[in-house]
Scaffold this active site. Structure first.
Site, PDB file in Angstrom:
ATOM      1  N   ARG A 127      -1.227   9.019  24.242  1.00 53.21           N
ATOM      2  CA  ARG A 127      -2.610   8.677  24.566  1.00 53.21           C
ATOM      3  C   ARG A 127      -3.554   9.838  24.253  1.00 53.21           C
ATOM      4  NH1 ARG A 127      -1.603   6.535  30.535  1.00 53.21           N
ATOM      5  NH2 ARG A 127       0.615   6.577  30.073  1.00 53.21           N
ATOM      6  N   ASP A 325      -8.911  -2.878  33.437  1.00 54.13           N
ATOM      7  CA  ASP A 325      -7.481  -2.785  33.725  1.00 54.13           C
ATOM      8  C   ASP A 325      -6.832  -4.153  33.936  1.00 54.13           C
ATOM      9  OD1 ASP A 325      -7.334  -0.040  33.549  1.00 54.13           O
ATOM     10  OD2 ASP A 325      -7.701   0.280  35.686  1.00 54.13           O
ATOM     11  N   ARG A 401       1.379  -2.773  33.310  1.00 51.54           N
ATOM     12  CA  ARG A 401       0.591  -4.000  33.363  1.00 51.54           C
ATOM     13  C   ARG A 401       1.108  -5.065  32.391  1.00 51.54           C
ATOM     14  NH1 ARG A 401      -3.027  -2.457  37.047  1.00 51.54           N
ATOM     15  NH2 ARG A 401      -3.944  -0.373  36.868  1.00 51.54           N
TER      16      ARG A 401
END
Length: 442
Positions: A127, A325, A401
């Site tokens: 990231r 999110d 997620r």
């Protein structure tokens, strides 16, 4: 840092979901309250702190820099060091999978005479951190990063930092929070100009700790956040609300499985976090918000959700920051709705724990969904409420997620699907699979 063997898990057709649950404490708030407690003078007590490994990464880093962070009598206690009190860590700070820990702690350290090296797991090291590196360098921090602005990163904080004005070029609560945390130990005023509002947990928590912070709205709708540096923070007793991002998975599960009705307690309903709830309501979701109240400067409510047919919807750009999110689980809801759903302006999702746009498109196609992928979003053709075929193995891409979203999808597929690794779920929602199956068992 996550490690060990992958933990594949199967999720298949379920009967109606019934019951009541409390989901973990809000992860965003948990990071912030730990860091501010470490900057306070005295002992803070925190109830309901997120049990996820991401928050434990923050706690471990604060311990490494001199704060006492302990769990006692079902709560957490932090003996703060005072503003400017961080000590030199003896070894690299292991951030595990937590981008929030990394970016916020970089801000906190940037105005301290401390040198710290940040390392993390495979997912975190992919990231980019440029969006926080550049403004912190303007404040005077010396930062050396890996290729592409990635970990490992070594940051040398600046003694005698002076507050400045920063205009955000991207809508990012993490960048805003990093700059405000840096401003705590900088002289003068640190001002952050936010063209697009993002979640305001940092502003609320700073005020609760006694910081001198002011938030004004400009004529053009910009938020102007001003923080006076070198102010002594006061210890607090905080009760962390339940995480709406975690509650979202159980909410969508109940919406798509016929006959379901579940209740989730003390969920944070901060207006800058409720974009998903707004969009689900626009799709026809049966959501009730009961017992509304305030908990430690944050609005909360108990959410009752009942199965309801959903209609496809276009997500307006103004909603995107308030549900950034929650898009993976929104895509699951859309896959079982009537008609098409469209969401664009989501380039941020490509630099999360995984490329969430591609990961969700690939997974939905694998279980029989209809998806069109663009550079910054997805168009999803819904099933009209019917089960999808399922039967696939879903790559979680080390993303909690993605894993939880397809676990939910599996409950309304004709054939069970397998998530290849549920280990990443420990970063935010330990016990998620048990909670989901507990609902399914009635």
């Amino acid at each position: 840092m996550m490690g060990g063997e992958p933990q594949p898990m199967q999720f298949g057709p379920a009967g109606p979901l019934k019951g009541q649950a409390a989901v973990p404490g809000d992860k965003s708030i948990s990071h912030r309250v730990l860091m501010l407690s470490a900057m306070a003078v005295g002992r803070s007590r925190i109830e309901g702190l997120s049990p996820g490994s991401d928050v434990h990464s923050t706690a471990a880093a604060l311990r490494a820099m001199g704060a006492r962070v302990d769990r006692r009598d079902g709560a957490w206690e932090v003996d703060g060091l005072g503003t400017g009190g961080l000590l030199q860590p003896r070894r690299a700070l292991d951030m595990g999978n937590s981008g929030t820990s990394t970016r916020l702690l970089m801000g906190l350290i940037a105005s301290h005479p401390v040198t710290a090296t940040f390392v993390g797991d495979e997912s975190l090291c992919r990231r980019p951190m440029d969006r926080v590196i550049a403004p912190l360098a303007r404040l005077g921090a010396d930062i050396v990063a890996g290729p592409g602005g990635r970990l490992p990163i070594t940051l040398r904080g600046m003694a005698g930092a002076v507050g400045r004005d920063f205009r955000l070029t991207v809508a990012s609560a993490q960048v805003k929070s990093a700059l405000l945390l840096a401003g705590l130990n900088a002289s003068g005023i640190t001002r952050v100009i936010e063209p697009v509002p993002t979640r305001d947990h940092s502003e609320r928590m700073l005020k609760a700790f006694g910081a001198r912070i002011d938030v004004a709205i400009g004529e053009d709708g910009e938020r102007l956040i001003s923080l006076a540096g070198e102010t002594a923070l006061e210890p607090v007793h905080v009760k962390v609300p339940a995480d709406p991002s975690s509650a979202a998975f159980l909410i969508v599960a109940a919406l798509i499985v016929p006959g379901s009705e579940v209740r989730i307690e003390r969920v944070g309903v901060n207006p800058m976090r409720t974009g998903l709830f707004e969009m689900l309501s626009a799709m026809g979701a049966d959501l009730s918000f009961e017992n509304a109240r305030e908990m430690s400067a944050e609005p909360v409510a108990d959410i009752v959700v009942r199965h309801a047919p959903l209609q496809g919807v276009d997500v307006p750009p103004r909603i995107v920051p308030a549900m950034i999110d929650e898009f993976p689980i929104f895509f699951i809801a859309a896959a079982f709705a009537r008609g098409e759903s469209r969401a664009h302006g989501l380039a941020e999702l490509r630099v999360k724990e995984s490329d969430r746009i591609t990961a969700m498109a690939r997974g939905l196609r694998a279980i029989g969904g209809r998806v069109e992928e663009s550079d910054d979003g997805l168009v999803i053709g819904g099933s009209g409420g019917d089960p999808l075929p399922g039967g696939a193995v879903i790559a979680s891409d080390l993303d909690h997620r993605i894993a939880m979203s397809f676990a939910v999808a599996g409950l309304h597929c004709r054939q069970p699907l397998t998530v290849d690794d549920m280990t990443p779920v420990q970063t935010s929602f330990p016990g998620f699979a048990a909670a989901l199956r507990g609902f399914a068992a009635g």
